[in-house]
Enzyme design. Structure first.
Site, PDB file in Angstrom:
ATOM      1  N   ASP A 101     -18.567 -16.626 -14.900  1.00 39.21           N
ATOM      2  CA  ASP A 101     -17.493 -16.899 -15.854  1.00 39.21           C
ATOM      3  C   ASP A 101     -16.865 -18.236 -15.483  1.00 39.21           C
ATOM      4  OD1 ASP A 101     -15.538 -16.449 -17.885  1.00 39.21           O
ATOM      5  OD2 ASP A 101     -14.108 -15.844 -16.342  1.00 39.21           O
ATOM      6  N   SER A 102     -16.070 -18.768 -16.408  1.00 40.43           N
ATOM      7  CA  SER A 102     -15.348 -20.007 -16.135  1.00 40.43           C
ATOM      8  C   SER A 102     -14.341 -19.832 -15.002  1.00 40.43           C
ATOM      9  CB  SER A 102     -14.598 -20.431 -17.394  1.00 40.43           C
ATOM     10  OG  SER A 102     -13.773 -19.369 -17.841  1.00 40.43           O
ATOM     11  N   THR A 158     -16.817 -18.251 -24.140  1.00 43.64           N
ATOM     12  CA  THR A 158     -17.008 -19.646 -24.535  1.00 43.64           C
ATOM     13  C   THR A 158     -18.388 -20.137 -24.089  1.00 43.64           C
ATOM     14  OG1 THR A 158     -14.626 -19.916 -24.159  1.00 43.64           O
ATOM     15  CG2 THR A 158     -15.909 -21.912 -24.513  1.00 43.64           C
ATOM     16  N   GLU A 194      -3.006 -14.857 -17.097  1.00 42.18           N
ATOM     17  CA  GLU A 194      -3.118 -15.341 -15.711  1.00 42.18           C
ATOM     18  C   GLU A 194      -1.770 -15.257 -14.999  1.00 42.18           C
ATOM     19  OE1 GLU A 194      -5.667 -18.615 -14.971  1.00 42.18           O
ATOM     20  OE2 GLU A 194      -7.234 -17.229 -15.621  1.00 42.18           O
ATOM     21  N   TYR A 205     -12.764 -23.256 -19.765  1.00 41.97           N
ATOM     22  CA  TYR A 205     -13.855 -23.763 -20.594  1.00 41.97           C
ATOM     23  C   TYR A 205     -13.437 -23.745 -22.077  1.00 41.97           C
ATOM     24  CZ  TYR A 205     -17.434 -23.210 -16.833  1.00 41.97           C
ATOM     25  OH  TYR A 205     -18.186 -23.296 -15.701  1.00 41.97           O
ATOM     26  N   GLY A 206     -12.473 -22.879 -22.397  1.00 44.29           N
ATOM     27  CA  GLY A 206     -12.140 -22.613 -23.813  1.00 44.29           C
ATOM     28  C   GLY A 206     -11.578 -23.799 -24.569  1.00 44.29           C
ATOM     29  N   CYS A 230     -12.752 -12.697 -25.613  1.00 44.69           N
ATOM     30  CA  CYS A 230     -12.406 -13.536 -24.466  1.00 44.69           C
ATOM     31  C   CYS A 230     -12.244 -12.618 -23.256  1.00 44.69           C
ATOM     32  CB  CYS A 230     -11.102 -14.275 -24.745  1.00 44.69           C
ATOM     33  SG  CYS A 230     -10.482 -15.200 -23.325  1.00 44.69           S
ATOM     34  N   THR A 231     -12.682 -13.111 -22.109  1.00 44.89           N
ATOM     35  CA  THR A 231     -12.619 -12.308 -20.883  1.00 44.89           C
ATOM     36  C   THR A 231     -11.221 -11.786 -20.566  1.00 44.89           C
ATOM     37  OG1 THR A 231     -12.389 -14.445 -19.786  1.00 44.89           O
ATOM     38  CG2 THR A 231     -14.544 -13.368 -19.661  1.00 44.89           C
ATOM     39  N   HIS A 232     -10.188 -12.536 -20.959  1.00 43.26           N
ATOM     40  CA  HIS A 232      -8.828 -12.177 -20.551  1.00 43.26           C
ATOM     41  C   HIS A 232      -8.171 -11.124 -21.447  1.00 43.26           C
ATOM     42  CE1 HIS A 232      -9.408 -15.719 -18.179  1.00 43.26           C
ATOM     43  NE2 HIS A 232      -8.167 -15.758 -17.740  1.00 43.26           N
ATOM     44  N   CYS A 237     -18.452 -15.112 -19.760  1.00 46.28           N
ATOM     45  CA  CYS A 237     -17.521 -15.975 -20.475  1.00 46.28           C
ATOM     46  C   CYS A 237     -17.929 -16.082 -21.952  1.00 46.28           C
ATOM     47  CB  CYS A 237     -17.560 -17.353 -19.825  1.00 46.28           C
ATOM     48  SG  CYS A 237     -16.511 -18.567 -20.612  1.00 46.28           S
TER      49      CYS A 237
HETATM   50  N1  DGL Z   1     -13.659 -17.093 -19.866  1.00 47.62           N
HETATM   51  C1  DGL Z   1     -13.143 -17.728 -21.061  1.00 47.62           C
HETATM   52  C2  DGL Z   1     -13.712 -16.980 -22.282  1.00 47.62           C
HETATM   53  O1  DGL Z   1     -14.036 -15.822 -22.233  1.00 47.62           O
HETATM   54  C3  DGL Z   1     -11.624 -17.740 -21.097  1.00 47.62           C
HETATM   55  C4  DGL Z   1     -11.004 -18.694 -20.085  1.00 47.62           C
HETATM   56  C5  DGL Z   1     -11.402 -20.132 -20.336  1.00 47.62           C
HETATM   57  O2  DGL Z   1     -10.935 -20.747 -21.321  1.00 47.62           O
HETATM   58  O3  DGL Z   1     -12.196 -20.645 -19.554  1.00 47.62           O
HETATM   59  O4  DGL Z   1     -13.839 -17.575 -23.317  1.00 47.62           O
END
Ligand code: DGL
Length: 285
Positions: free
Chosen positions: A16-17, A81, A159, A48-49, A191-193, A79
């Site tokens: 993941d990012s 993205t 976060e 990364y987003g 999105c992961t979050h 991730c």
């Molecule tokens: N991991 C990214 C996603 O799932 C979210 C965090 C980022 O922007 O890197 O898109």
């Protein structure tokens, strides 16, 4: 330990990012507790987003290259993205199976929708890539039944651990009101979050709206694929698989954030320098 190429004991690689992909690791570990798993989070270069396709693809090649160098039997792109911008490229350049989060999320949403609209929320990169929209259209959903929304404030709110906070409630209302007003019956948390915000999102959208957590959908897809390949591990001896963690930087609130996503503390972490990352990417271009 020396491992042959088809050895089921080889780990699954997840990247993941940053640390949000630990939600995917958690889902995988819950479904497949016997699997050894290596997690890599590119914490030096997150997010990364907000970045463009070329950059994300280059980073994703290095992330996956590192996992391949560590001997994984499958690469899971946790991730959204990176799945949106780099999945095809990784599949062309890497010689182990590569799974992303988008298709499993799309399949689940198509199975769960009750005839209303399907909403997708994600980073700017994920939404602008159009990948979720393409997947839903490919599954037979008309464009009038697809609603998308970029939610750039959600990642920093999670976060900072601000779930349930008034600022998060406001951000949820701001981003999701158009989707709720349009009557979406299924919402993909792309999105992961976002699984960490499920309660805030669910409270606003209402109990009748299905929230699709792509982490669970992906874990099920990984189980199916490993089963097809005869690479499932750990069914018989019931021994818990090993989890190993690699990060490209150690964030200040790393312990706290890690536990938030993984649901338990992370004790030991390996760090990987950006120079090593660049080398790992070289053989994947
Ligand atoms: N991991 C990214 C996603 O799932 C979210 C965090 C980022 O922007 O890197 O898109």
């Amino acid at each position: 330990m020396s491992r042959s190429k088809n050895d089921a004991a080889r780990p699954i690689g997840v990247f993941d990012s940053g640390m949000g992909g630990l939600t995917v690791l958690r889902a995988l570990h819950e479904l497949l507790p016997g699997e050894n798993i290596i997690y890599f989070g590119d914490t030096a270069r997150v997010p990364y987003g907000t970045k463009g396709e070329k950059t994300v693809r280059a980073f994703a090649s290095q992330d996956a290259g590192l996992l391949v160098d560590l001997g994984v039997k499958m690469v899971v792109v946790a991730c959204n993205t990176a799945s949106a911008f780099a999945l095809e490229h990784l599949r062309e350049t890497i010689d182990v199976p590569v799974l992303g989060v988008i298709n499993p999320g799309v399949r689940t949403a198509l199975a769960e929708t009750r005839g209303g609209a399907v909403g997708v929320i994600g980073t700017s990169g994920t939404i602008r890539s159009g990948r979720y929209q393409e997947g839903l259209k490919g599954g037979g959903l008309g464009p009038d039944r697809i609603l998308v929304q970029e939610c750039p404030l959600f990642v920093p709110l999670v976060e900072e651990g601000m779930m349930g906070h008034a600022m998060t409630v406001m951000a949820v209302e701001e981003y999701l009101r158009p989707l709720r007003d349009a009557g979406v019956d299924t919402l993909i948390l792309g999105c992961t979050h976002y699984p960490a915000m499920k309660e805030d999102i669910g409270r606003f959208m209402g109990p009748e709206v299905n929230l699709v957590d792509s982490a669970d959908a992906l874990a099920a897809a990984a189980q199916d694929r490993l089963g097809e390949l005869g690479l499932l591990h750990g069914g018989d001896d019931r021994r818990e698989g090993e989890l190993e963690f690699y990060l490209s930087d150690i964030p200040w609130k790393f312990q706290e954030i890690g536990a938030r996503f993984l649901g338990k503390p992370i004790h030991e972490v390996n760090t990987v320098g950006l120079d090593e990352m660049e080398e790992a990417g070289d053989h994947n271009d």
